[in-house]
Design a protein around this motif. Structure first.
Motif, mmCIF file in Angstrom:
data_model
loop_
_atom_site.group_PDB
_atom_site.id
_atom_site.type_symbol
_atom_site.label_atom_id
_atom_site.label_comp_id
_atom_site.label_asym_id
_atom_site.label_seq_id
_atom_site.Cartn_x
_atom_site.Cartn_y
_atom_site.Cartn_z
ATOM 1 N N UNK A 39 0.841 -1.193 0.000
ATOM 2 C CA UNK A 39 0.000 0.000 0.000
ATOM 3 C C UNK A 39 0.873 1.239 0.000
ATOM 4 N N UNK A 40 0.664 2.149 -0.952
ATOM 5 C CA UNK A 40 1.460 3.376 -0.981
ATOM 6 C C UNK A 40 1.022 4.361 0.099
ATOM 7 N N UNK A 41 1.889 5.303 0.390
ATOM 8 C CA UNK A 41 1.535 6.372 1.318
ATOM 9 C C UNK A 41 0.720 7.456 0.614
ATOM 10 N N UNK A 42 1.019 7.672 -0.686
ATOM 11 C CA UNK A 42 0.344 8.729 -1.420
ATOM 12 C C UNK A 42 0.061 8.277 -2.844
ATOM 13 N N UNK A 64 -10.966 3.440 -8.547
ATOM 14 C CA UNK A 64 -9.501 3.433 -8.618
ATOM 15 C C UNK A 64 -8.901 3.321 -7.224
ATOM 16 N N UNK A 65 -9.431 4.093 -6.286
ATOM 17 C CA UNK A 65 -8.927 4.038 -4.916
ATOM 18 C C UNK A 65 -9.184 2.654 -4.316
ATOM 19 N N UNK A 66 -10.335 2.064 -4.623
ATOM 20 C CA UNK A 66 -10.598 0.700 -4.163
ATOM 21 C C UNK A 66 -9.566 -0.275 -4.695
ATOM 22 N N UNK A 67 -9.216 -0.135 -5.974
ATOM 23 C CA UNK A 67 -8.180 -0.985 -6.545
ATOM 24 C C UNK A 67 -6.841 -0.799 -5.860
ATOM 25 N N UNK A 68 -6.507 0.457 -5.523
ATOM 26 C CA UNK A 68 -5.254 0.722 -4.823
ATOM 27 C C UNK A 68 -5.232 0.117 -3.423
ATOM 28 N N UNK A 69 -6.424 -0.152 -2.876
ATOM 29 C CA UNK A 69 -6.523 -0.844 -1.587
ATOM 30 C C UNK A 69 -6.558 -2.358 -1.764
ATOM 31 N N UNK A 70 -6.344 -2.820 -3.021
ATOM 32 C CA UNK A 70 -6.314 -4.239 -3.379
ATOM 33 C C UNK A 70 -7.696 -4.885 -3.354
ATOM 34 N N UNK A 91 -2.862 8.944 1.427
ATOM 35 C CA UNK A 91 -3.319 10.233 0.904
ATOM 36 C C UNK A 91 -3.618 10.096 -0.587
ATOM 37 N N UNK A 92 -4.758 10.625 -1.019
ATOM 38 C CA UNK A 92 -5.188 10.506 -2.415
ATOM 39 C C UNK A 92 -5.477 11.894 -2.979
ATOM 40 N N UNK A 93 -4.914 12.182 -4.151
ATOM 41 C CA UNK A 93 -5.182 13.432 -4.855
ATOM 42 C C UNK A 93 -5.593 13.133 -6.293
ATOM 43 N N UNK A 94 -6.654 13.817 -6.762
ATOM 44 C CA UNK A 94 -7.112 13.655 -8.137
ATOM 45 C C UNK A 94 -6.868 14.926 -8.931
ATOM 46 N N UNK A 95 -6.522 14.752 -10.204
ATOM 47 C CA UNK A 95 -6.311 15.870 -11.103
ATOM 48 C C UNK A 95 -7.032 15.591 -12.413
ATOM 49 N N UNK A 96 -7.801 16.566 -12.886
ATOM 50 C CA UNK A 96 -8.534 16.422 -14.146
ATOM 51 C C UNK A 96 -7.702 17.043 -15.263
ATOM 52 N N UNK A 97 -7.354 16.234 -16.252
ATOM 53 C CA UNK A 97 -6.498 16.679 -17.347
ATOM 54 C C UNK A 97 -7.337 16.990 -18.588
ATOM 55 N N UNK A 98 -6.929 18.001 -19.328
ATOM 56 C CA UNK A 98 -7.637 18.386 -20.553
ATOM 57 C C UNK A 98 -6.937 17.888 -21.819
ATOM 58 N N UNK A 107 -6.053 6.767 -17.435
ATOM 59 C CA UNK A 107 -5.688 7.273 -16.109
ATOM 60 C C UNK A 107 -4.190 7.110 -15.909
ATOM 61 N N UNK A 108 -3.587 8.109 -15.278
ATOM 62 C CA UNK A 108 -2.182 8.023 -14.876
ATOM 63 C C UNK A 108 -2.144 8.008 -13.355
ATOM 64 N N UNK A 109 -1.469 7.019 -12.790
ATOM 65 C CA UNK A 109 -1.402 6.853 -11.343
ATOM 66 C C UNK A 109 0.049 6.958 -10.896
ATOM 67 N N UNK A 110 0.298 7.881 -9.982
ATOM 68 C CA UNK A 110 1.639 8.080 -9.427
ATOM 69 C C UNK A 110 1.595 7.684 -7.956
ATOM 70 N N UNK A 111 2.317 6.623 -7.601
ATOM 71 C CA UNK A 111 2.333 6.111 -6.235
ATOM 72 C C UNK A 111 3.721 6.300 -5.630
ATOM 73 N N UNK A 112 3.756 6.616 -4.348
ATOM 74 C CA UNK A 112 5.055 6.670 -3.690
ATOM 75 C C UNK A 112 4.919 6.589 -2.179
ATOM 76 N N UNK A 113 6.027 6.194 -1.567
ATOM 77 C CA UNK A 113 6.197 6.271 -0.122
ATOM 78 C C UNK A 113 7.642 6.684 0.131
#
Length: 220
Positions: A39-42, A64-70, A91-98, A107-113
């Motif tokens: 599980x990532x931190x962010x 998507x967040x559910x998937x990140x929780x496995x 921590x989860x942040x969403x960004x809407x891209x044009x 979707x682009x997902x950036x995970x890190x700890x």
């Protein structure tokens, strides 16, 4: 597009409302989680095209967040994924891209700890089916339907042969394989989908090969 069974047409068992915008989104998130290994931190999540326009009504963000929780596509906890992620310290942040992408459901997902970072691009192609098209700037195609090995290596003569030979020794059949590199002679990545699960013994064998820097195993 080829379908393997009637269930690919009917769609997956899922928490609704949409196979492409909900189930597919959950699967992309879960693949990202599996590739990250924990599980990532962010999680920073960028939505494009149709995902960006309809994510609230189709619960794409929640999925998507559910998937990140496995959570699998049918997990009844998915509607509570935001609350559960917060409770677990993610921590989860969403960004809407044009900007326009090759596929509308992108979707682009950036995970890190503190110790690891991963960036993944995935598309939902319909019926709950997905493709991963990019990982840490390496471009390839990964369906997530089969066990897969991602081998990061130095772009040197004989590395691909050494990996395929080792898998053959372990009686593991390759069903699909791609190689991506950023520049000749530098870092490259093999994406290998196989018919059998990869155990720890095989993983250690691959990691011990010359010019291999990392081996990531993903099992759906």
């Amino acid at each position: 597009m080829k379908y393997r069974s009637a269930f690919d047409i009917i769609g997956p068992i899922m928490i609704g409302p949409s196979s492409s915008h909900t189930a597919g989104a959950a699967r992309i998130g879960r693949i990202a989680r599996k590739l990250f290994g924990r599980q990532p931190k962010k999680a920073e999540i960028s939505l494009y095209g149709s995902f960006a326009k309809t994510y609230k009504g189709h619960a794409t963000d929640v999925a998507i967040v559910g998937g990140l929780l496995d959570f699998d596509t049918f997990d009844e906890r998915i509607p509570q994924s935001f609350t559960l992620a917060k409770d677990l310290g993610m921590e989860v942040q969403f960004k809407i891209e044009e900007s326009v992408t090759d596929h509308p459901n992108t979707v682009k997902i950036h995970l890190h700890d503190e110790k690891k970072e991963l960036e993944l691009v995935g598309v939902s192609i319909g019926g709950g089916m997905v493709e991963i098209t990019e990982l840490n700037s390496f471009k390839f195609r990964l369906s997530g339907e089969s066990p897969a090995i991602l081998v990061v290596h130095n772009d040197q003569f004989g590395v691909i042969s050494a990996v395929s030979t080792e898998l053959a020794k372990q009686q593991i059949n390759i069903s699909h394989m791609e190689v991506s590199r950023k520049k000749k002679g530098q870092m490259a990545m093999m994406v290998i989908e196989v018919d059998e699960k990869i155990d720890e013994f095989v993983l250690k064998k691959l990691e011990a090969l010359p010019n291999i820097t990392e081996v990531i195993v993903m099992v759906e």
